[in-house]
Design an enzyme around this catalytic site. Structure first.
Site, short mmCIF file in Angstrom:
data_model
loop_
_atom_site.label_atom_id
_atom_site.label_comp_id
_atom_site.label_asym_id
_atom_site.label_seq_id
_atom_site.Cartn_x
_atom_site.Cartn_y
_atom_site.Cartn_z
N CYS A 1 0.84 -1.18 0.00
CA CYS A 1 0.00 0.00 0.00
C CYS A 1 0.88 1.24 0.00
O CYS A 1 2.07 1.16 0.26
CB CYS A 1 -0.87 0.03 1.25
SG CYS A 1 -1.96 -1.40 1.38
N ASN B 1 1.16 0.29 5.71
CA ASN B 1 1.74 -0.49 4.61
C ASN B 1 2.52 -1.62 5.24
O ASN B 1 3.47 -1.37 5.98
CB ASN B 1 2.66 0.39 3.75
CG ASN B 1 3.39 -0.39 2.67
OD1 ASN B 1 4.46 0.00 2.26
ND2 ASN B 1 2.85 -1.50 2.22
N GLY B 2 2.10 -2.83 4.97
CA GLY B 2 2.78 -3.98 5.54
C GLY B 2 1.82 -5.08 5.84
O GLY B 2 0.75 -5.16 5.24
N GLY C 1 -1.15 0.90 -4.83
CA GLY C 1 -2.47 0.37 -4.50
C GLY C 1 -3.55 1.06 -5.30
O GLY C 1 -3.59 2.28 -5.34
N TYR D 1 10.40 -4.23 -8.36
CA TYR D 1 9.10 -3.94 -8.99
C TYR D 1 8.25 -2.90 -8.29
O TYR D 1 7.64 -2.06 -8.95
CB TYR D 1 8.29 -5.25 -9.08
CG TYR D 1 6.88 -5.01 -9.51
CD1 TYR D 1 6.58 -4.79 -10.84
CD2 TYR D 1 5.84 -4.93 -8.57
CE1 TYR D 1 5.28 -4.52 -11.25
CE2 TYR D 1 4.54 -4.66 -8.97
CZ TYR D 1 4.26 -4.46 -10.31
OH TYR D 1 3.00 -4.18 -10.70
#
Ligand code: 5GP
Ligand code: MG
Length: 471
Positions: free
Chosen positions: A17, A118-119, A44, A258
């Site tokens: 995210c 985020n995670g 996201g 990526y």
């Protein structure tokens, strides 16, 4: 962020995210957050939200879909205040529910607490059992559980509670949180996901996943949030509330491969340059005679430039990407994903015909994308197709915030390189070695997480959270 159905079953495990936070009196914090999130859209695309505080109450706008479809002028203007946090959400199968769109706002009477994450918390299921019986979960996300764990940790202030919750929270978390009068910024002790700090000219402080968001809003990069660090920004300014000792750092290598945008700087390394070096090193590790080097756009572009530069084989474009199509990987169903590949890239037939082509992509996950592309290029009359992948084979799932599928869907978990080569119909296939990738990152291997390539997780990952245990 992880999803659970009720409190028993895991629905989808892993999300990457984008997060953004700002504290700045006199700034248009909602509009700045909107632009910050816009530049974190690649992290996201399934939902977005912004929560602001005006010192009295928190107010949020959240929705499913892309940032510009969730927010319009009126919605942004309805969010007035001096501090804000925001989130772009990425989830997997079925996890795309409005209740899971972040920021997650917890109401503890007059005391509100909003979180953007985020995670992925890997022990979320066990943590539920430690919460008071009175807690009613409203979402199916680990971020809400995290909020309750923090609330129930010892401490007078939110920052003390956060510091005291670290030993309970296992997994990856880069966070921005908001109370009615302060912005809190914190990151797990491993530092899996990136998190940076910036400053606007007017004096506002900003925290976000990637430096590209700082560039967009015209903020100056200050520094990375250190693993284990808890920071407060309030009317007294910027304060480091504390730092939980980091036993082992574990920065995600796949961010360079990526996830991150090429124009972001992570751990002092420009992502584009890391990718370019990956391409260069791969051309030394796996050279082959060809007429042109081409990329699978956009994620393979930086690496293809590197491969071309080092090999001396000219770089060219043969795949025209429809940039209005979302990331194919995101479509959960195989059928849709297959169609996604077809509508995403159109080849320049006349250029492909009769050529020996080296096609560079950043990674092979399920093998869907590259198989389709090889087929398309062959059908255009390519003489040879040599596939070069600038990361090692992805053999193991990520439990720390990336949506890699189950192990059995990872093509390299059950096929050797030669078998994959045959399966995708390429004349040759080569992957960059892990040593090569680490070399390209210019970071020490001891501070990196390479678990998706070698299965060496930085903390135990067996136990009650594995997807296959619940489905
Ligand atoms: P595959 O088709 O092999 O499953 O996925 C590989 C392709 O998807 C590559 O072109 C790569 O750029 C991209 N990719 C790799 N990881 C991710 C990811 O986490 N999310 C999305 N959307 N795409 C990814
Ligand atoms: Mg790609």
């Amino acid at each position: 962020m992880l999803n659970i159905i009720g409190s028993k079953r895991l629905e989808a495990l892993k999300d990457k995210c984008g997060i953004f936070g700002i504290y700045g009196k006199g700034e248009d914090v909602a509009r700045i957050s909107f632009f910050g999130l816009y530049s974190l859209q690649h992290r996201g695309q399934e939902g977005a939200g912004i929560t602001v505080t005006d010192g009295r109450r928190l107010k949020s706008v959240k929705g499913l879909g892309l940032v510009p479809s969730v927010f319009d002028k009126a919605k942004i203007e309805s969010l007035t205040g001096f501090a804000a946090i925001g989130h772009t959400r990425y989830s997997t199968t079925g996890g795309n529910k409005l209740c899971n769109v972040q920021p997650i706002v917890l109401d503890f009477g007059p005391d509100q607490f909003a979180l953007a994450h985020n995670g992925n918390i890997i022990n979320a299921m066990e943590l539920i059992k430690t919460l008071p019986k009175t807690v009613k979960l409203e979402s199916t996300s680990d971020t809400e559980i995290m909020g309750h764990v923090i609330k129930n940790s010892p401490g007078r202030t939110w920052e003390e509670k956060i510091l005291n919750s670290f030993e309970k929270l296992q997994g990856a978390f880069s966070m921005v949180a908001l109370t009615k009068n302060k912005l809190l910024v914190f990151r797990d002790t491993f530092g899996f996901r990136p998190l940076v700090l910036g400053k606007l000219n007017g004096g506002a402080y900003v925290a976000c996943s990637e430096t590209c968001a700082l560039d967009t809003i015209g903020a100056r990069y200050v520094r990375d949030v250190a693993p284990g660090e808890v920071i407060i920004v309030d009317e007294k300014g910027f304060t480091v509330a504390g730092r939980v000792k980091s036993k082992r750092k574990s920065f995600c290598l796949f961010e360079y491969v990526y996830l991150a945008r090429p124009d972001s700087i992570i751990n002092k390394q420009l992502v584009h340059q890391v990718r370019q070096r990956s391409g260069e090193l791969l051309s030394y590790e796996a050279p082959v005679a060809a007429d042109m080097v081409v990329a699978v756009p956009d994620s393979g572009t930086s690496a293809a430039i590197g491969y071309s530069k080092a090999s001396g084989i000219p770089y060219g474009e043969v795949l025209i990407k429809n940039r209005y199509i979302g990331r194919t990987f995101i479509q959960p169903e195989h059928k849709i994903r297959e169609m996604g590949v077809k509508i995403k890239f159109n080849p320049l037939r006349q250029i492909v015909k009769g050529k020996r082509i080296i096609i560079v992509d950043d990674s092979i996950v399920r093998g869907t994308t590259i198989k389709k592309i090889v087929k398309v290029l062959k059908s255009c009359g390519a003489k040879k197709i040599h596939v070069r992948v600038t990361s090692p084979p992805v053999t193991d799932p990520c439990y720390f915030g990336i949506d890699t599928p189950d192990k059995n869907q990872l093509i390299a978990s059950h096929m050797k390189v030669k078998q994959i080569e045959k399966h995708i119909g390429a004349d040759s296939l080569a992957f960059l070695s892990l040593d090569g990738l680490i070399k390209a990152s210019r970071l020490k291997s001891g501070i990196l997480c390479s678990a998706c390539f070698d299965g060496r997780y930085p903390m135990p990952v067996t136990g009650g959270f594995r997807k296959d245990v619940f489905e």
